[in-house]
Design an enzyme around this catalytic site. Sequence first.
Site: not given
Length: 347
Positions: A33, A117, A145, A147, A243-245, A288
């Site tokens: 992204c 980001c 996490h 973030e 990677s959470s997503n 990512s």
Amino acid sequence: MPSRRRPTERARLENRPVDGEKRVLLAAPRGYCAGVDRAVVAVEKALDRYGAPVYVRKQIVHNIHVVTELEAKGAIFVEEVDEVPEGAHIVFSAHGVSPAVVQGAADRGLHAIDATCPLVTKVHREAVRFARDDFEILLIGHDGHEEVEGTAGHAPERVTIVNNPEEADTVQVKDPSKVVWLSQTTLSVDETMETVNRLRTRFPELHNPPSDDICYATQNRQVAIKKVAKDADLVIVVGSANSSNSVRLVEVALEYGAKAAYRVDYADEVKQEWLDGVETVGVTSGASVPEVLVQEVLEALSEAGYGDVEEVRTAEEDLMFSLPKELRQDPSGQRDERALGGRAARS
């Protein structure tokens, strides 16, 4: 920080017969992204500008291949700013940091480059504003996490973390009329809204953030894999375990009809037995993940007879973010040709 070098060899997958025709449904959008690309380019440009080493707090993005490649170029990844020599350059990761981390870097005389980001920065600003207006903040996300730690650090006295829908049933607030929800940007859209709905059942006056906190890329990748999953015997998600997503994409694929779904970092992790009896393989990647890793998986699948690849596109992405201000000009003061992040700016 642990890293893993790219495999140099892998065993070829066998082309075993199945009842029908073999094919791959390739989800799009997938992979990098704009926020991830911006962060990776920021480290590359910092190395070009200042020379190695450049330090990075935490993984710049949650992908082991990206981290390994940047290590090879001279980046040094650390857990905290007190591991960085005084006066050195440090990049804050795309996941964001708390004001305490920023102050810690300043106290050591570090030259900080903030690669957070912009969509995460938006959530930080929301947290600050709601805390200033005397709201309690229910932050939907995974405790621990990076973030979530960064966002909570902008209003530590006001934030309560809600990890999942079940915790929404037990969380307590002081004033139900002054409570708002925010969220980690990389969560499952469906699970987040389930959590919000449960919270609203208990707190009918729950306020919404001014705009959706789940990032566009996370949403787009989940929408695409939902469309692929209903026709897939197997879904392979390229992405790292932290990677959470990427992890969410596996869960979404299973929820929306895939008979099986697995996450891999590299093509050599695809197991022969996953393909037994499989006609249709869905492939996608987390936000990512560089496209080269997806192409290597497709190459491995082709060896196993899955050479027919159909792209399933559900959205177009053309968003680009400006690089951190320290990196928008070249050493002579001219605007750098890569002042924008995003794949379009690098093609």
